[in-house]
Design a protein around this motif. Sequence first.
Motif, PDB file in Angstrom:
ATOM      1  N   ILE A  13     -33.356  68.852  -9.840  1.00 37.07           N
ATOM      2  CA  ILE A  13     -33.202  67.216  -9.988  1.00 37.07           C
ATOM      3  C   ILE A  13     -34.011  66.576  -8.868  1.00 37.07           C
ATOM      4  O   ILE A  13     -34.645  65.573  -9.412  1.00 37.07           O
ATOM      5  CB  ILE A  13     -31.962  66.868 -10.034  1.00 37.07           C
ATOM      6  CG1 ILE A  13     -31.147  67.615 -11.514  1.00 37.07           C
ATOM      7  CG2 ILE A  13     -31.444  65.274 -10.227  1.00 37.07           C
ATOM      8  CD1 ILE A  13     -29.671  67.306 -11.691  1.00 37.07           C
ATOM      9  N   PRO A  14     -33.638  66.822  -7.485  1.00 37.34           N
ATOM     10  CA  PRO A  14     -34.592  66.146  -6.638  1.00 37.34           C
ATOM     11  C   PRO A  14     -35.959  66.071  -6.602  1.00 37.34           C
ATOM     12  O   PRO A  14     -36.636  65.328  -6.588  1.00 37.34           O
ATOM     13  CB  PRO A  14     -34.005  66.566  -5.212  1.00 37.34           C
ATOM     14  CG  PRO A  14     -32.441  67.175  -5.594  1.00 37.34           C
ATOM     15  CD  PRO A  14     -32.760  67.657  -6.875  1.00 37.34           C
ATOM     16  N   ILE A  15     -36.361  67.425  -6.826  1.00 40.64           N
ATOM     17  CA  ILE A  15     -37.808  67.604  -7.024  1.00 40.64           C
ATOM     18  C   ILE A  15     -38.269  66.725  -8.196  1.00 40.64           C
ATOM     19  O   ILE A  15     -39.536  66.210  -7.897  1.00 40.64           O
ATOM     20  CB  ILE A  15     -38.143  69.099  -7.024  1.00 40.64           C
ATOM     21  CG1 ILE A  15     -37.767  69.851  -5.724  1.00 40.64           C
ATOM     22  CG2 ILE A  15     -39.848  69.318  -7.106  1.00 40.64           C
ATOM     23  CD1 ILE A  15     -37.904  71.403  -5.614  1.00 40.64           C
ATOM     24  N   SER A  16     -37.884  67.026  -9.294  1.00 37.99           N
ATOM     25  CA  SER A  16     -38.191  66.288 -10.544  1.00 37.99           C
ATOM     26  C   SER A  16     -38.224  64.743 -10.372  1.00 37.99           C
ATOM     27  O   SER A  16     -39.150  64.104 -10.905  1.00 37.99           O
ATOM     28  CB  SER A  16     -37.296  66.493 -11.878  1.00 37.99           C
ATOM     29  OG  SER A  16     -37.259  67.998 -12.069  1.00 37.99           O
ATOM     30  N   ASP A  27     -36.354  59.265  -2.844  1.00 38.09           N
ATOM     31  CA  ASP A  27     -36.201  60.233  -3.816  1.00 38.09           C
ATOM     32  C   ASP A  27     -37.491  60.890  -3.493  1.00 38.09           C
ATOM     33  O   ASP A  27     -37.594  62.268  -3.426  1.00 38.09           O
ATOM     34  CB  ASP A  27     -36.049  59.580  -5.147  1.00 38.09           C
ATOM     35  CG  ASP A  27     -34.699  59.123  -5.589  1.00 38.09           C
ATOM     36  OD1 ASP A  27     -33.780  59.541  -5.151  1.00 38.09           O
ATOM     37  OD2 ASP A  27     -34.683  58.361  -6.705  1.00 38.09           O
ATOM     38  N   LYS A  28     -38.553  60.434  -3.038  1.00 35.80           N
ATOM     39  CA  LYS A  28     -39.738  61.065  -2.815  1.00 35.80           C
ATOM     40  C   LYS A  28     -39.518  61.810  -1.610  1.00 35.80           C
ATOM     41  O   LYS A  28     -40.076  62.990  -1.538  1.00 35.80           O
ATOM     42  CB  LYS A  28     -40.844  60.050  -2.702  1.00 35.80           C
ATOM     43  CG  LYS A  28     -42.157  60.814  -2.561  1.00 35.80           C
ATOM     44  CD  LYS A  28     -43.506  59.801  -2.427  1.00 35.80           C
ATOM     45  CE  LYS A  28     -43.814  59.177  -4.104  1.00 35.80           C
ATOM     46  NZ  LYS A  28     -44.870  58.521  -4.124  1.00 35.80           N
ATOM     47  N   LYS A  29     -38.870  61.239  -0.358  1.00 35.36           N
ATOM     48  CA  LYS A  29     -38.838  62.229   0.735  1.00 35.36           C
ATOM     49  C   LYS A  29     -37.923  63.427   0.373  1.00 35.36           C
ATOM     50  O   LYS A  29     -38.058  64.530   0.858  1.00 35.36           O
ATOM     51  CB  LYS A  29     -38.314  61.397   1.950  1.00 35.36           C
ATOM     52  CG  LYS A  29     -39.480  60.561   2.231  1.00 35.36           C
ATOM     53  CD  LYS A  29     -38.805  59.431   3.394  1.00 35.36           C
ATOM     54  CE  LYS A  29     -40.110  58.545   3.965  1.00 35.36           C
ATOM     55  NZ  LYS A  29     -39.297  57.701   5.071  1.00 35.36           N
ATOM     56  N   ALA A  33     -38.822  67.438   0.727  1.00 33.89           N
ATOM     57  CA  ALA A  33     -38.100  68.312   1.491  1.00 33.89           C
ATOM     58  C   ALA A  33     -37.380  69.671   0.836  1.00 33.89           C
ATOM     59  O   ALA A  33     -37.471  70.615   1.343  1.00 33.89           O
ATOM     60  CB  ALA A  33     -37.019  67.405   2.327  1.00 33.89           C
ATOM     61  N   ARG A  34     -37.010  69.197  -0.330  1.00 31.28           N
ATOM     62  CA  ARG A  34     -36.514  70.361  -1.074  1.00 31.28           C
ATOM     63  C   ARG A  34     -37.275  71.336  -1.512  1.00 31.28           C
ATOM     64  O   ARG A  34     -37.160  72.407  -1.566  1.00 31.28           O
ATOM     65  CB  ARG A  34     -35.499  69.603  -2.306  1.00 31.28           C
ATOM     66  CG  ARG A  34     -34.391  69.010  -1.790  1.00 31.28           C
ATOM     67  CD  ARG A  34     -33.059  69.708  -1.268  1.00 31.28           C
ATOM     68  NE  ARG A  34     -32.269  68.609  -0.649  1.00 31.28           N
ATOM     69  CZ  ARG A  34     -31.263  68.055  -1.351  1.00 31.28           C
ATOM     70  NH1 ARG A  34     -30.981  68.702  -2.520  1.00 31.28           N
ATOM     71  NH2 ARG A  34     -30.447  67.422  -0.550  1.00 31.28           N
ATOM     72  N   SER A  35     -38.479  70.690  -2.082  1.00 30.90           N
ATOM     73  CA  SER A  35     -39.867  71.502  -2.538  1.00 30.90           C
ATOM     74  C   SER A  35     -40.173  72.456  -1.333  1.00 30.90           C
ATOM     75  O   SER A  35     -40.227  73.626  -1.584  1.00 30.90           O
ATOM     76  CB  SER A  35     -40.711  70.586  -2.966  1.00 30.90           C
ATOM     77  OG  SER A  35     -41.945  71.328  -3.462  1.00 30.90           O
ATOM     78  N   LYS A  40     -40.277  77.996   1.114  1.00 33.69           N
ATOM     79  CA  LYS A  40     -39.896  78.813   2.351  1.00 33.69           C
ATOM     80  C   LYS A  40     -38.934  80.086   1.837  1.00 33.69           C
ATOM     81  O   LYS A  40     -39.249  81.144   2.149  1.00 33.69           O
ATOM     82  CB  LYS A  40     -39.398  78.132   3.408  1.00 33.69           C
ATOM     83  CG  LYS A  40     -40.442  77.252   4.311  1.00 33.69           C
ATOM     84  CD  LYS A  40     -39.610  76.487   5.130  1.00 33.69           C
ATOM     85  CE  LYS A  40     -40.444  75.645   6.114  1.00 33.69           C
ATOM     86  NZ  LYS A  40     -40.011  74.642   7.246  1.00 33.69           N
ATOM     87  N   ILE A  41     -38.095  79.628   0.950  1.00 40.78           N
ATOM     88  CA  ILE A  41     -37.212  80.665   0.308  1.00 40.78           C
ATOM     89  C   ILE A  41     -37.731  81.686  -0.485  1.00 40.78           C
ATOM     90  O   ILE A  41     -37.465  82.846  -0.316  1.00 40.78           O
ATOM     91  CB  ILE A  41     -35.955  79.965  -0.200  1.00 40.78           C
ATOM     92  CG1 ILE A  41     -35.003  79.313   0.707  1.00 40.78           C
ATOM     93  CG2 ILE A  41     -34.937  81.016  -0.826  1.00 40.78           C
ATOM     94  CD1 ILE A  41     -34.104  78.294   0.098  1.00 40.78           C
TER      95      ILE A  41
END
Length: 139
Positions: A13-16, A27-29, A33-35, A40-41
């Motif tokens: 959801i945050p990336i979308s 939301d963009k930041k 960050a989540r992307s 990394k994972i």
Amino acid sequence: LGPPATFRNSYHIPISRSRDATCSEEDKKTGEARSIALTKITAKFVLRRTADILQKFLPPKIEQVVFIPMTELQIDIYNAFLRSNVFNRGGKSASALQCITIMKKICNHPQLIYQFCKARSEKENCDPHIRHAFKRYPT
């Protein structure tokens, strides 16, 4: 990454949202960050190799283009296809990709479309031009 609901809430959801043209700066930041965190994972598990790594182990690539003229049978089938209802359905053309695929098969080897035409011929659904051209085909 957790269960699907957690992944959806934490990453999807945050990336979308961050990729939406009307998203807020926050939301963009968050999405970026989540992307980065997700990348990394997953980088530990995703193996990506480029051709550069393999080049030192492989011989140099050699491409050769050889022109082989079509046989009389291939020319007959090709011309029959151009006159057929498949190629030009009474003013309504078949899709260009479909026509190109059929023509490539005829040029490579008529066997590639022979079974298809034979099955249609048995149902009397095959174009008469193509059926006539295939009468010369050795079975």
